[in-house]
Write an enzyme that holds these catalytic residues in place. Structure first.
Site, PDB file in Angstrom:
ATOM      1  N   SER A  66       0.874  -1.171   0.000  1.00 48.29           N
ATOM      2  CA  SER A  66       0.000   0.000   0.000  1.00 48.29           C
ATOM      3  C   SER A  66       0.909   1.218   0.000  1.00 48.29           C
ATOM      4  O   SER A  66       1.760   1.375   0.875  1.00 48.29           O
ATOM      5  CB  SER A  66      -0.899  -0.025   1.246  1.00 48.29           C
ATOM      6  OG  SER A  66      -1.856   0.999   1.163  1.00 48.29           O
ATOM      7  N   GLU A  67       0.750   2.083  -1.002  1.00 48.92           N
ATOM      8  CA  GLU A  67       1.782   3.093  -1.269  1.00 48.92           C
ATOM      9  C   GLU A  67       1.895   4.160  -0.186  1.00 48.92           C
ATOM     10  O   GLU A  67       2.816   4.977  -0.218  1.00 48.92           O
ATOM     11  CB  GLU A  67       1.584   3.734  -2.653  1.00 48.92           C
ATOM     12  CG  GLU A  67       0.316   4.521  -2.834  1.00 48.92           C
ATOM     13  CD  GLU A  67      -0.782   3.719  -3.524  1.00 48.92           C
ATOM     14  OE1 GLU A  67      -0.807   2.478  -3.360  1.00 48.92           O
ATOM     15  OE2 GLU A  67      -1.613   4.326  -4.215  1.00 48.92           O
ATOM     16  N   ASN A  68       0.961   4.174   0.769  1.00 47.95           N
ATOM     17  CA  ASN A  68       1.108   5.108   1.886  1.00 47.95           C
ATOM     18  C   ASN A  68       2.086   4.607   2.946  1.00 47.95           C
ATOM     19  O   ASN A  68       2.270   5.269   3.970  1.00 47.95           O
ATOM     20  CB  ASN A  68      -0.256   5.422   2.516  1.00 47.95           C
ATOM     21  CG  ASN A  68      -0.988   4.183   2.974  1.00 47.95           C
ATOM     22  OD1 ASN A  68      -1.046   3.196   2.255  1.00 47.95           O
ATOM     23  ND2 ASN A  68      -1.539   4.227   4.165  1.00 47.95           N
ATOM     24  N   GLY A  69       2.711   3.440   2.694  1.00 47.89           N
ATOM     25  CA  GLY A  69       3.805   3.054   3.572  1.00 47.89           C
ATOM     26  C   GLY A  69       3.674   1.723   4.269  1.00 47.89           C
ATOM     27  O   GLY A  69       4.136   1.567   5.409  1.00 47.89           O
ATOM     28  N   SER A  93       8.458   4.058   0.079  1.00 43.06           N
ATOM     29  CA  SER A  93       7.375   3.338  -0.588  1.00 43.06           C
ATOM     30  C   SER A  93       7.452   3.519  -2.099  1.00 43.06           C
ATOM     31  O   SER A  93       7.312   2.561  -2.869  1.00 43.06           O
ATOM     32  CB  SER A  93       6.033   3.837  -0.067  1.00 43.06           C
ATOM     33  OG  SER A  93       4.977   3.087  -0.618  1.00 43.06           O
TER      34      SER A  93
END
Lengths: 219, 233, 233, 219
Positions: free
Chosen positions: A46-49, A88
């Site tokens: 998940s690209e938010n980390g 990320s």
């Protein structure tokens, strides 16, 4: 018959491999997580980390500090890791994610994708989509083959502002699974009960059709 | 008292020197890990004409949305701004400038700003509206665009724990843009859930070394959830 | 067995596929945090013509110096190579190519390689021999040079602890270039002091997520000290 | 009389301020740590990944995993942090370090510095020196004013390959404390008992001398 949202997700899931790190976009791509074949391990990025996203939480495990890129509360699986947004996107931009699945408004025979902006309508922003399409080698776009008004979304040339240029090689629509190569669409598979002619009629860009285009199967 | 003690006594003191038309870089993703009390203090101080650099712009009544409500923001640099009715109104009216920036490019611009790298090449945005007017160059047969770094007059950051020297630890996905923002402010202000005694953080486990932090304050947080999704099992 | 289990059974297996004339990026600073057993295995395999990217080049009888002894290194990219007699001899004779790179630029080149950034501007080296032949550009009244990123066919890394998925934790200054090297290898091989059960590392405290790691092996380490300095108190 | 190594370190230490993050190079700069004024807190950055470097260890606390940029075993102070080399040079390159002290072979009136390479002699490498001089606003170079053969090291123009261009503003030699500005050397202070004439004789670049150049004091 056109694939349902669930069938789209099921067909994408057949492209997974054991040990794949996968980024799933919002909408249909998210559903892919429900159809990971048994005995296969896939880690969701998940690209938010977060690498190793799990299911939604229970009331007890709900945590405001743990969300996914769609801003939904989630959980972590064993072996998960957390990091900042630069790290990320280093993963994404550096080509470390094995498969990216995301939606689109249009794709064209050059592998261009338009997915974030319709002029005249409100612009919400591209979020991480431009990074994802530019960073991944292996991308599957999922979308309907045509608009509600019957206008093809598989075009000679995208009409909307692009999210990425020349980066899409595979498109799964509700009618067909298509590969983009050498400036053409190659029809790999048909949705069950959908004819090659129906697909051809709703495809604007050049479509290459082999003698025998198999139907998709869902076990 | 050590010159490294970054703890200040009030939110007002934390933001002393923030004036009209400055650039503020804010941590947070959606409403997760946002410096909610620092934002409220900017609202209270009525600072105007701000350029905000933040992945999102909050919602109407929480986060950076509060500053929109008071028309304190002149320009916003963000990747996604979809959850905010007042935002739409001001943007449509031309009251608010919006510079949409891909999320990964935004993160990297902050990191580069803090790291003294004025510009870098990225494939993200090549051939799209984001790439318009930017230099294109080929490396290894692929096309990239040149993106410049971002620095702020202030950075506002939310962390989980800190020691008095400003060494920071973040929690779960509330980390997001916060460590990057922390490096990119001329003055970096951090609010945390807990200030722990010096020496109680493991040096190996510090996410942001105190060298990046100028001011530190302990706050209490609402931590509003944007999409409360529960499993049905 | 999960597809994410990165643990291999032997050092030979860990370096399978490493062939002559490849580029290898190595972690470590001086003799601190070097992948000492992976280096010994390269020595054992007699792989030749290697390009090594590493901050230093070991000493005559330890670390990368071992590969010099066997004339396995064709070229080295490093910031400082002063502690090695055999190194001097080969360099003076023209048997060994040396590309001196400033330490911070070297670190950033590895990070950029792993992060998909093909090039970046830095002030480091402008106006010096390092800047010769490189593009110069001014940003904000200051001059910067363009530096390109580095990737390796292999990266060899030393970490402290790992879980079977290759999530890594480093210890003290043995971290140095290791997390950067880990991101920049087409195949990244990591040796660790201890492999701990899955789930026993705190996700908030992982330095290198397993996505960067391809192969993992537990070793025993000599950890030779280069400058044993003690306080006289 | 020319300053001793210890006096050089003592004079540099007078430039410290409470709360300064400082990077000290190998050699004389390292000695500065011994003369931090009482009641003043200074944190030492070691570019191999440590902020908050302490004294050398005892036999008991010796740790092969904890060294400084000179590869010597060290300890950490309370409030120290550890990080990778990219983060370390982000601090340096990003201008977050308050003071950098390092040695040199030559400096010139344009603020150029040569410190890493003598053609014909063995090249060991620049290590972190090029990054340090390019990244820091506040640098003090410490060196002898002239070579053993009486050749000035404060030049009109450096003769050796540069470590950095136009980045040095302050030089402390065994004879003088000098500021570099507008293409000239400004004599700020003299070593005790050293005359302005002696300094002038050993300074190749243009030297600006005010009516009253004070002697350094060491309390």
């Amino acid at each position: 018959m056109a694939l349902s949202r669930e069938q789209l997700a099921m067909r994408v899931a057949q492209e997974l491999q054991d040990g794949y790190y996968v980024n799933l976009g919002i909408g249909i791509p998210t559903l892919v997580a429900n159809y990971i074949p048994p005995g296969m391990d896939v880690m969701l990025q998940s690209e938010n980390g977060l690498l190793g996203m799990g299911a939604f939480p229970t009331e007890e495990s709900l945590d405001a500090d743990l969300i996914n890129a769609g801003k939904q509360t989630v959980t972590m699986v064993k072996g998960a890791s957390l990091f900042d947004s630069a790290e990320s996107f280093a993963m994404i931009r550096g080509g470390h994610v094995d498969l990216t699945v995301l939606g689109a408004f249009e794709v064209d025979v050059e592998g261009n994708i338009a997915s974030y902006m319709i002029p005249g309508k409100l612009i919400k922003g591209m979020g991480g989509a431009m990074d994802l399409v530019a960073g991944a080698d292996n991308i599957i776009v999922t979308m309907t083959h045509a608009s509600k008004h019957g206008q093809s979304k598989l075009l000679k040339q995208c009409t909307l502002p692009l999210t990425g240029k020349g980066c899409i090689k595979k498109v799964l629509t509700d009618l067909a699974f298509i590969e983009i190569k050498d400036g053409k669409f190659y029809l790999l598979e048909r949705a069950p009960g959908v004819s090659v002619e129906e697909i051809q009629a709703l495809t604007d860009g050049e479509l290459v059709i082999s003698d025998d285009v198999p139907e998709m199967t869902f076990s | 008292m050590s010159g490294f003690n970054k703890v200040v006594g009030s939110y007002e003191e934390a933001l002393a020197g923030l004036t009209d038309n400055m650039t503020v870089i804010a941590g947070g993703f959606g409403l997760c890990g946002i410096p909610e009390n620092l934002i409220k203090e900017i609202q209270r101080q009525k600072t105007k004409g701000l350029t905000l650099v933040s992945n999102n712009c909050g919602v109407d009544d929480f986060g950076l949305g509060l500053l929109l409500g008071e028309r304190q923001i002149k320009k916003i640099v963000a990747s996604y701004v979809g959850e905010n009715a007042e935002f739409e109104r001001q943007m449509m009216n031309g009251e608010l400038q919006v510079e949409l920036t891909p999320q990964g490019t935004l993160a990297e611009k902050m990191r580069a700003g803090g790291a003294g790298i004025p510009a870098f090449f990225t494939a993200t945005g090549y051939g799209t509206p984001v790439g318009e007017g930017k230099e294109v160059r080929e490396f290894g047969g692929r096309k990239y665009i040149l993106e410049e770094s971002i620095r702020g007059d202030f950075a506002i950051v939310k962390a989980y724990k800190a020691d008095p020297y400003g060494n920071l630890i973040f929690r779960k996905t509330a980390r997001n843009f916060n460590p990057l923002a922390a490096t990119a402010g001329k003055i970096t202000v951090v609010e945390v859930e807990e200030i722990v005694p010096l020496g109680s953080l493991d040096p190996d486990q510090i996410h942001t070394p105190g060298i990046y932090v100028d001011r530190l304050i302990q706050g209490t947080f609402e931590k509003r959830i944007e999409q409360r999704t529960l499993s049905q099992g």
